[in-house]
Design a protein around this motif. Structure first.
Motif, PDB file in Angstrom:
ATOM      1  N   ASP A 118     -13.436   0.575 -43.812  1.00  0.00           N
ATOM      2  CA  ASP A 118     -14.475   0.103 -44.726  1.00  0.00           C
ATOM      3  C   ASP A 118     -13.824  -0.805 -45.766  1.00  0.00           C
ATOM      4  OD1 ASP A 118     -16.318   1.830 -43.473  1.00  0.00           O
ATOM      5  OD2 ASP A 118     -15.795   3.464 -44.826  1.00  0.00           O
ATOM      6  N   LEU A 119     -14.651  -1.622 -46.402  1.00  0.00           N
ATOM      7  CA  LEU A 119     -14.183  -2.479 -47.492  1.00  0.00           C
ATOM      8  C   LEU A 119     -15.028  -2.237 -48.729  1.00  0.00           C
ATOM      9  CD1 LEU A 119     -13.845  -5.998 -45.844  1.00  0.00           C
ATOM     10  CD2 LEU A 119     -12.031  -4.413 -46.384  1.00  0.00           C
ATOM     11  N   CYS A 120     -14.400  -2.324 -49.863  1.00  0.00           N
ATOM     12  CA  CYS A 120     -15.112  -2.242 -51.127  1.00  0.00           C
ATOM     13  C   CYS A 120     -14.394  -3.139 -52.119  1.00  0.00           C
ATOM     14  CB  CYS A 120     -15.129  -0.800 -51.627  1.00  0.00           C
ATOM     15  SG  CYS A 120     -15.967  -0.611 -53.198  1.00  0.00           S
ATOM     16  N   TRP A 121     -15.085  -4.133 -52.620  1.00  0.00           N
ATOM     17  CA  TRP A 121     -14.541  -5.047 -53.626  1.00  0.00           C
ATOM     18  C   TRP A 121     -15.354  -4.886 -54.896  1.00  0.00           C
ATOM     19  CZ3 TRP A 121     -14.432 -10.294 -50.548  1.00  0.00           C
ATOM     20  CH2 TRP A 121     -13.467 -10.220 -49.528  1.00  0.00           C
ATOM     21  N   GLY A 122     -14.699  -4.881 -56.013  1.00  0.00           N
ATOM     22  CA  GLY A 122     -15.381  -4.810 -57.299  1.00  0.00           C
ATOM     23  C   GLY A 122     -14.799  -5.822 -58.262  1.00  0.00           C
ATOM     24  N   PHE A 123     -15.679  -6.510 -58.982  1.00  0.00           N
ATOM     25  CA  PHE A 123     -15.261  -7.550 -59.914  1.00  0.00           C
ATOM     26  C   PHE A 123     -16.087  -7.460 -61.187  1.00  0.00           C
ATOM     27  CE2 PHE A 123     -15.042  -9.205 -55.574  1.00  0.00           C
ATOM     28  CZ  PHE A 123     -13.687  -9.478 -55.470  1.00  0.00           C
TER      29      PHE A 123
END
Length: 143
Positions: A118-123
């Motif tokens: 899975d991928l999870c990006w937070g900005f």
């Protein structure tokens, strides 16, 4: 014992990974824009009925189907969705977020998805707005 050197800058260029195919995965893509108050509200983020990004990325699968923004069948399609989301926000993301080249950002994303991860990006787009992007794999027949 002879251990070959590991190329940390190029491992993700291996196009032969197809773990996702053996596991029968497709993905659910999610995007959640939260103000700082919502981002810090752990109880609301744990609520399966909430549209807020969960604290644990796999918990997106427990959220309502209305939170699914795209349901790609291939890693390439999932990365294409991520690229579109990134293009919309990268001008607002901080210098830390843009320090990674797009080639590396999307190359490692594609590699991870091909591996079945899975991928999870937070900005943080400002001091009070957080953007959460997630691509979560599932083998469930849900579409």
């Amino acid at each position: 014992m002879n251990i070959r050197p590991f190329d940390y800058d190029a491992y993700w260029r291996d196009e032969s990974r197809d773990d996702w195919r053996r596991r029968g995965l497709h993905w659910h893509c999610h995007a959640s824009r939260m103000d700082a108050g919502a981002y810090e509200d752990d109880q609301a983020r744990r609520d399966p009925g909430s549209d807020l990004a969960p604290l644990v990325v796999r918990d997106w699968l427990r959220k309502p189907s209305r939170t699914i923004r795209h349901a790609p069948a291939t890693p390439e399609d999932a990365v294409s969705w991520l690229r579109g989301q990134w293009e919309r926000i990268k001008g607002q993301a901080g210098r830390e977020a843009t320090a990674i080249s797009d080639e590396t950002r999307f190359g490692t994303a594609l590699y991870d998805l091909r591996c079945g991860n899975d991928l999870c990006w937070g900005f943080w787009l400002s001091s009070s707005v957080h953007m959460h992007l997630a691509v979560v794999g599932t083998s469930q027949r849900c579409h």
